[in-house]
Design a protein around this motif. Structure first.
Motif, PDB file in Angstrom:
ATOM      1  N   GLU A   8       0.655   4.297  -1.289  1.00  0.00           N
ATOM      2  CA  GLU A   8      -0.040   5.518  -1.274  1.00  0.00           C
ATOM      3  C   GLU A   8       0.385   6.583  -0.145  1.00  0.00           C
ATOM      4  N   ASN A  35       0.851  -0.916  -0.036  1.00  0.00           N
ATOM      5  CA  ASN A  35      -0.046  -0.029   0.117  1.00  0.00           C
ATOM      6  C   ASN A  35       0.829   1.364  -0.063  1.00  0.00           C
ATOM      7  N   GLU A  76      -4.088   9.283  -3.083  1.00  0.00           N
ATOM      8  CA  GLU A  76      -3.133   8.428  -4.142  1.00  0.00           C
ATOM      9  C   GLU A  76      -1.834   8.038  -3.337  1.00  0.00           C
ATOM     10  N   VAL A 113      -7.964   7.979   1.238  1.00  0.00           N
ATOM     11  CA  VAL A 113      -6.599   7.952   0.580  1.00  0.00           C
ATOM     12  C   VAL A 113      -7.011   8.364  -0.606  1.00  0.00           C
TER      13      VAL A 113
END
Length: 241
Positions: free
Chosen positions: A78, A76, A241, A239
């Motif tokens: 981001e 993940n 990006e 979230v």
């Protein structure tokens, strides 16, 4: 006459027993529907917006926090999060060189932890702090995700608290390892002259890239003697990006 009475009595029992069977069948069906609605197989059909905390991952503990967040961070990557309040939106960029704090923040956002927590501490010209509330739901979320873990310090040499930096809060100030409380963060507003007790002791893991005007508004709301706003400032997070 006696035969006629027996005949009607027989019909009564037949229809009576049929009605009982009908009620029983309906009750069994209702119970089966209710039971099926909560089976693991049917959880997948629930709305994607509904998050069941702790349903996918093990609880985080002090023993597994580093491998857990290291692995989660790789999957993940981001770095941008949007915090929404009634005063407006705040866009935060997370630093990649504080990987455990970044992964933890993204994890909590994706698990829906921050939704319905507050900006619960406001100090004008200094900080606003978020991620807690006096709601039972917040403590329930913490219990489901992992109530006893702390984040190892990730203090980057030379990085200091500046206008808009985002840092991990501490569960208690006398913390020789400078570990962060995982569920709370603060945004710095004050002058650099007021950072002596912060720099080198609190992990700075991001910065506000849009919405400092919103942060300023939040910092100036009326609060009690413990810096808790008199009117709760709810937040939601997602979230980007």
């Amino acid at each position: 006459m006696k035969k006629l009475f027996v005949y009607f009595l027989g019909i009564f029992f037949v229809f009576g027993s049929c009605e009982d069977r009908k009620k029983t069948t309906e009750s069994e069906t209702e119970m089966r529907i209710k039971t099926e609605a909560i089976t693991p197989e049917n959880k997948a059909s629930q709305s994607e917006a509904t998050v069941t905390l702790g349903s996918t991952f093990d609880k985080i503990t002090n023993e597994n926090v580093v491998p857990f967040l290291t692995k989660y961070g790789k999957n993940n990557p981001e770095t941008k999060v949007l915090i929404s309040t009634r005063f407006g939106d705040i866009e935060i960029e997370l630093y990649k060189d504080t990987p455990l704090h970044r992964a933890n923040f993204i994890y909590l956002v994706k698990q829906g932890y921050f939704n319905e927590t507050f900006f619960h501490r406001v100090v004008p010209d200094f900080i606003v702090q978020a991620g807690n509330s006096d709601l039972a739901s917040t403590q329930k979320k913490r219990a489901e995700l992992g109530n006893g873990y702390l984040l190892p310090a990730e203090i980057v040499p030379g990085r200091v608290h500046e206008y808009g930096t985002v840092s991990g809060a501490k569960e208690y100030r006398e913390n020789p390892d400078n570990k962060s409380a995982p569920y709370e963060f603060f945004i710095f507003l004050g002058p650099k002259s007021s950072t002596t007790h912060l720099n080198g002791k609190y992990t700075i893991f991001g910065r506000v890239i849009k919405g400092m005007d919103v942060v300023e508004k939040i910092s100036k709301v009326e609060a009690d003697s413990g810096d808790w706003p008199l009117n709760n400032i709810y937040i939601t997070a997602r979230v980007l990006e």
